[in-house]
Design a protein around this motif. Sequence first.
Motif, PDB file in Angstrom:
ATOM      1  N   VAL A 129      52.852  50.467  29.553  1.00 43.79           N
ATOM      2  CA  VAL A 129      51.747  49.500  29.523  1.00 43.79           C
ATOM      3  C   VAL A 129      51.590  48.878  30.904  1.00 43.79           C
ATOM      4  N   ARG A 130      50.344  48.855  31.372  1.00 48.43           N
ATOM      5  CA  ARG A 130      50.070  48.246  32.673  1.00 48.43           C
ATOM      6  C   ARG A 130      49.339  46.935  32.456  1.00 48.43           C
ATOM      7  N   PHE A 131      49.412  46.085  33.472  1.00 41.43           N
ATOM      8  CA  PHE A 131      48.799  44.778  33.246  1.00 41.43           C
ATOM      9  C   PHE A 131      47.285  44.886  33.059  1.00 41.43           C
ATOM     10  N   THR A 132      46.697  45.937  33.604  1.00 43.77           N
ATOM     11  CA  THR A 132      45.248  46.097  33.438  1.00 43.77           C
ATOM     12  C   THR A 132      44.870  46.446  31.992  1.00 43.77           C
ATOM     13  N   ASP A 133      45.860  46.893  31.199  1.00 45.32           N
ATOM     14  CA  ASP A 133      45.572  47.142  29.782  1.00 45.32           C
ATOM     15  C   ASP A 133      45.206  45.849  29.053  1.00 45.32           C
ATOM     16  N   PHE A 134      45.642  44.724  29.629  1.00 47.34           N
ATOM     17  CA  PHE A 134      45.339  43.427  29.023  1.00 47.34           C
ATOM     18  C   PHE A 134      43.990  42.876  29.487  1.00 47.34           C
ATOM     19  N   LYS A 135      43.292  43.662  30.279  1.00 49.21           N
ATOM     20  CA  LYS A 135      42.009  43.227  30.824  1.00 49.21           C
ATOM     21  C   LYS A 135      40.888  43.756  29.932  1.00 49.21           C
ATOM     22  N   SER A 136      39.932  42.923  29.586  1.00 51.15           N
ATOM     23  CA  SER A 136      38.799  43.425  28.803  1.00 51.15           C
ATOM     24  C   SER A 136      37.732  43.933  29.773  1.00 51.15           C
ATOM     25  N   ASP A 137      36.673  44.519  29.222  1.00 50.13           N
ATOM     26  CA  ASP A 137      35.632  45.019  30.125  1.00 50.13           C
ATOM     27  C   ASP A 137      34.559  43.958  30.396  1.00 50.13           C
ATOM     28  N   LYS A 138      34.856  42.720  30.024  1.00 47.71           N
ATOM     29  CA  LYS A 138      33.937  41.613  30.334  1.00 47.71           C
ATOM     30  C   LYS A 138      34.302  41.009  31.684  1.00 47.71           C
ATOM     31  N   GLN A 139      33.319  40.797  32.514  1.00 45.39           N
ATOM     32  CA  GLN A 139      33.562  40.179  33.809  1.00 45.39           C
ATOM     33  C   GLN A 139      33.584  38.652  33.672  1.00 45.39           C
ATOM     34  N   PRO A 140      34.630  38.014  34.203  1.00 45.26           N
ATOM     35  CA  PRO A 140      34.693  36.545  34.110  1.00 45.26           C
ATOM     36  C   PRO A 140      33.491  35.873  34.751  1.00 45.26           C
ATOM     37  N   THR A 141      33.072  34.763  34.135  1.00 47.73           N
ATOM     38  CA  THR A 141      31.965  33.972  34.683  1.00 47.73           C
ATOM     39  C   THR A 141      32.478  32.731  35.393  1.00 47.73           C
ATOM     40  N   TRP A 142      33.787  32.693  35.669  1.00 47.14           N
ATOM     41  CA  TRP A 142      34.319  31.568  36.441  1.00 47.14           C
ATOM     42  C   TRP A 142      33.689  31.575  37.835  1.00 47.14           C
ATOM     43  N   CYS A 143      33.618  30.379  38.449  1.00 42.60           N
ATOM     44  CA  CYS A 143      33.054  30.296  39.793  1.00 42.60           C
ATOM     45  C   CYS A 143      33.913  31.138  40.749  1.00 42.60           C
ATOM     46  N   PRO A 144      33.291  31.764  41.734  1.00 43.79           N
ATOM     47  CA  PRO A 144      34.089  32.501  42.726  1.00 43.79           C
ATOM     48  C   PRO A 144      35.113  31.560  43.354  1.00 43.79           C
ATOM     49  N   GLY A 145      36.375  32.015  43.411  1.00 41.90           N
ATOM     50  CA  GLY A 145      37.421  31.180  44.008  1.00 41.90           C
ATOM     51  C   GLY A 145      38.155  30.315  43.000  1.00 41.90           C
ATOM     52  N   CYS A 146      37.720  30.283  41.745  1.00 43.45           N
ATOM     53  CA  CYS A 146      38.371  29.479  40.704  1.00 43.45           C
ATOM     54  C   CYS A 146      39.832  29.882  40.556  1.00 43.45           C
ATOM     55  N   GLY A 147      40.697  28.904  40.369  1.00 47.39           N
ATOM     56  CA  GLY A 147      42.119  29.180  40.202  1.00 47.39           C
ATOM     57  C   GLY A 147      42.432  29.986  38.956  1.00 47.39           C
ATOM     58  N   ASP A 148      41.512  29.942  37.974  1.00 43.43           N
ATOM     59  CA  ASP A 148      41.798  30.609  36.703  1.00 43.43           C
ATOM     60  C   ASP A 148      41.921  32.128  36.836  1.00 43.43           C
ATOM     61  N   PHE A 149      41.281  32.715  37.864  1.00 43.88           N
ATOM     62  CA  PHE A 149      41.443  34.172  38.077  1.00 43.88           C
ATOM     63  C   PHE A 149      42.918  34.495  38.287  1.00 43.88           C
ATOM     64  N   GLY A 150      43.526  33.747  39.208  1.00 42.79           N
ATOM     65  CA  GLY A 150      44.926  33.991  39.531  1.00 42.79           C
ATOM     66  C   GLY A 150      45.828  33.682  38.345  1.00 42.79           C
ATOM     67  N   THR A 151      45.497  32.600  37.625  1.00 40.30           N
ATOM     68  CA  THR A 151      46.301  32.224  36.469  1.00 40.30           C
ATOM     69  C   THR A 151      46.290  33.355  35.443  1.00 40.30           C
ATOM     70  N   MET A 152      45.097  33.884  35.173  1.00 42.58           N
ATOM     71  CA  MET A 152      44.980  34.942  34.167  1.00 42.58           C
ATOM     72  C   MET A 152      45.691  36.224  34.620  1.00 42.58           C
ATOM     73  N   ASN A 153      45.525  36.576  35.858  1.00 37.34           N
ATOM     74  CA  ASN A 153      46.203  37.785  36.346  1.00 37.34           C
ATOM     75  C   ASN A 153      47.711  37.682  36.157  1.00 37.34           C
ATOM     76  N   GLY A 154      48.265  36.530  36.454  1.00 35.21           N
ATOM     77  CA  GLY A 154      49.697  36.315  36.271  1.00 35.21           C
ATOM     78  C   GLY A 154      50.116  36.440  34.822  1.00 35.21           C
ATOM     79  N   MET A 155      49.271  35.935  33.924  1.00 31.85           N
ATOM     80  CA  MET A 155      49.575  36.028  32.493  1.00 31.85           C
ATOM     81  C   MET A 155      49.616  37.495  32.061  1.00 31.85           C
ATOM     82  N   MET A 156      48.628  38.266  32.533  1.00 40.71           N
ATOM     83  CA  MET A 156      48.559  39.679  32.145  1.00 40.71           C
ATOM     84  C   MET A 156      49.761  40.448  32.708  1.00 40.71           C
ATOM     85  N   LYS A 157      50.113  40.140  33.949  1.00 35.39           N
ATOM     86  CA  LYS A 157      51.269  40.811  34.559  1.00 35.39           C
ATOM     87  C   LYS A 157      52.538  40.480  33.785  1.00 35.39           C
ATOM     88  N   ALA A 158      52.690  39.201  33.451  1.00 28.95           N
ATOM     89  CA  ALA A 158      53.904  38.775  32.744  1.00 28.95           C
ATOM     90  C   ALA A 158      53.990  39.437  31.374  1.00 28.95           C
TER      91      ALA A 158
END
Lengths: 287, 587
Positions: A5-34
Motif C-alpha cells: 500500500v502506498r500513501f497515494t492509495d489514500f488519495k481520492s480523485d477529488k482535488q482539494p479546494t483549500w487555498c494555495p499554500g494552506c497548511g492542510d495540504f501538508g497535514t493531510m499528506n502526513g496523515m496519508m503517509k502515516a
Amino acid sequence: MSSDVRFTDFKSDKQPTWCPGCGDFGTMNGMMKALAETGNDPDNTFVVAGIGCSGKIGTYMHSYALHGVHGRALPVGVGVKMANPNLEVMVAGGDGDGFSIGAGHFIHAVRRNVDMSYVVMDNRIYGLTKGQASPTSREDFETSTSPEGPQMAPVNPKALAMAAGATFVAQSFSSDSQRHAELVQEAIEHDGFGFVNVYSPCVTFNDVDTYDYFRDSLVDLDETDHDRHDSDAAMDKIRETETEYMGVLYQDEDSVPYEQRQGIEGSMAEIPDGAPEGAMDLVREFY
Amino acid sequence: MPDDLNWAIGGEAGDGIDSTGKIFAQALSRAGRHVFTSKDFASRIRGGYTAYKIRTSLDRVQSVVDRLDLLIALTERTIDENLDELHEGSVIIYDGERTTMQNVEVPDEMIGLEVPLKRLAEEAGGAIMANVVALGAACEVSQFPIENLDESLEKRFGDKGEAIVENNMQAARKGQEYVQEEYDHDFGYELQTSDEDYVLINGDQAIGMGAIAAGCRFYAGYPITPATEVMEYMTGRVDQFGGKVVQAEDELAAINMALGAARAGARAMTATSGPGIDLMTETFGLVATTETPLVICDVMRSGPSTGMPTKQEQGDLNMTLYGGHGEIPRFVVAPTTISECFWKTVEAFNLAEKYQTPVYLVSDLAMAVTEQTFKPEAFDMDEVEIERGNVVDEEDIDGWMNEKDQFQPHFPAADGISPRTFPGTSGGAHMTTGLEHDALGRRTEDTEVRKEQVEKREQKVETAIEREDWDYREFGNPDADTLVISWGSNEGAMREGMEFLEDEDIEVRFISVPYIFPRPDLTEEVEQAEQTIVVECNATGQFADVIEHDVLERVDRVNKYDGVRFDADELAAEIKAAMADEAEVKA
C-alpha cells in the motif's frame, strides 16, 4: 493489509479546494503517509471529519469516511472503533471543531482513551467563514467579529488534554512534512488516544500565526533532553510562553485502550438471522 | 369482585417504596395472578411523596383504575394523597407507634389497621424490614397465601445471604400474625392463585430486551428519566451477546457514537427523553442524509423544557414527526403496549436497516414505569426475524461500482435503496457526508444530482409504504357509530374503559395506532363513523391534527395533560362526555 500500500492509495480523485499554500495540504499528506507506513489500507481505515476547512479532508482522502456535524467527530470515532476494533480510526478536525463547539467531546474522548488518533489542524482562526477568532486565537488578534481581539485567553489544547488524563500528546507543524508524518505515525501506533495538534497555517486570514512565526518559534523536542514519559516535564513544556515545542510531549507507556478494558473482542457487525442463542433466558429472568 | 385488588404502598422517596412494591408484585405474578403496576413519584432521591400501586386479578389487567382497596401508608400524607381513590371499606395499614403517625385519622367509612411495623421488624431482626412486615399484614387482609411472598423475598435478598432471607420471611409472618390476632376480621378478599407462569416486565425493559433480540450490539446513551432503565437493562446483558453499552458525556455524543457504530456495521441504538431528543435533533438530519440505519428511542415525559420529569405526557409527536431543519425522511413507530415495546423495537431495527433510514421509537413514561404480567410466549424469541437489507459483501460488490470502479453508497436505485458495505469490506471504501452528495458520497451542489438524491431518499419512504404493513390494532364493535382513535400507551386504559362503557350499553369502535409515520390511512374509518374521538396525553391534540390533515374532516379530542395517565374509568367517562356533546350539537 498488504505491504504494497502506498500513501497515494489514500488519495481520492477529488482535488482539494483549500487555498494555495494552506497548511492542510501538508497535514493531510502526513496523515496519508502515516496510514500507509503503519500497514493500513483504505478498506480497513475509517476517517471521521468535522466541519470547517479541515472537515473537507474526508473528501480528498480515500477510505471509509464520515464527514459529520460540527464538533461531534470524536464521538463518531469512538462509536466506529468500539463497534469494530479491527478498524484503524483517525479523526481529523480544526481548532474550532475540536476546542470550541466540540470542546466537551475532546475532554471526554481523551479520558476514554479509545485506540484512535486525533489530528487537529490548528490555524488559530476560522477560515471557512472568512476570518473570525477561534478558541486558540491570541487575546489581541483582531478579526471581523472581534475588532479589539477576543479579549479572552486562548485555549491551550495540550494542557487541556493533559488535565483530562491524556496518554499521548504531540505537537506537529504541517510544513515539516517528514517530522509531521512521523508524529502522526506515532499517534497511530500508540495504544490509546493519540492526540496530535498540528500548526497548519491559514495563509489567507491569519497574518500573525504564519509559517514564518511557527518556523522561528518551534523547537524540536528531539533536540532537547525532554523525557516524554514524564508528565510534569510535559506540562512545563506545554505551559512555556516564550518557546513552542514540536514532538511528542507526553506518552503513557502503560496506556490500555478503553475498548480493551471493556473486553470488546471483535466486530459487532455480524449478527444471527434471528434472536441470538440463549435469548429466551432474558425472558425467563422476568419470572 | 373479591378476587380483584387495587393495592398501594406510599411514603417518602427513599423509604424503599419501589422495592417493596416490586416484591409484592412479583409474589402475585409468581402465584399466577395478573399484575399491572404504576408509580407516583417525584424527581428526588429522598423526600417527597412516592407510591407504588398494583392492580391484580386472575384476568388480564392493562390499566390503572380510580380505586384503591388496600393502602400501606408509611406517612400521613400518603393517606391524603389517595383520598379520592379510597372508598368505603378500604383498608389502610399504618404504624401508629411512629411519632409522625400518632395523629393519623382514618376516615370513618374506612378500616384503619394499626400495625407496629417497626417494632415487629425489630423482633424479626431489624427495623429495616418494617415494609416487609407490612407486606405480611397485606397478605392477611387480602387472604393471599403468604408462601408466595417467600420466593420473591428470596429473589430480592438472596444475594445478601440465607439469614437475611429467613429474617424477612419471619418479618412478613409477624405482620400476618399480628393482623390475624389483633383484628380477626374478614375483609372480604380472597386472592386466588393459578398455575400460570407469568413474566413481569416494564416498557423500558421490553425495549432493551427487544433491542438485544434484534441484534443490537451497541448502545450509547446519557441517563435521563424515564429512559435510563433501557440503558440499565442493556448494561451487562448485551455484553453476553458481544455488545456494549457506553455512557456518553451528553446526548450529542450519544447519538454520534451510535451513528459511528452503525457506520461500522453494528445494529446501534440510543434512548432518551424529550430534552435529549432536542439535542439529538442536531445529528438526526446527518443520520438520515448519510442513510445510516439507527434506532432512536424517545421515552416521553412532560415538557416543554425540564417540564415534569417524572410525569406522563405524549407531547413529542410533532418533534419526532417534524423535528430538524430541512426535510428529513424518517420512520416513527409508537408501541401501544408493553409487549409491543418488544416487538416494535425488533421491527424498528429491521426498518432502519432495510431502508437505511433513522427510526424514532416512541414510548412514554406510563409504559416505562409500569410492570405488567405476560405469558412468556408473548416474547417468543423464535418469532424474531432479522432483515438487514441491501448489505453488500466482497462477493457482490462489483455490481455496485461505477465506471471508474468506485463503490456507490448512495446509488439512486429505482426503489431508493442503495447498497451498503461494512468497513473492512475490500473495494467498498467510500465517504459520506452531511453535505448534499452524489452517488459516491461526495459533496455536490449540482442541481440535477441534488434533485436525484432528494428524490431517492423520499423514494425509500414510498417503497416502505408499499412493502410494509402499517396496520392499526382494532377493538370493540367495527360497526359502532363512535370511533375512538389513540396512539401509544393509551390502548390499555381504553380497552378497559370499553368494559365500563359496555356496562352502560355503550359500544364504540377503537383503533389503536402504533405507526405515526408512515401511518395507516384512516379516511374510510373516519368517514364511516358518525363521530371520531382522538384520545391522547397532550394538550393540543397533536395526533388529532395529523388525522384531520389526513382525512380532511374535523375530529373530537380527549386530551390529558396534567402529568398523569388516563385511568380506565376516567377515560370511559371522558368518552361518554364527548359523545354527549356530539349528541347535543346534532340535536
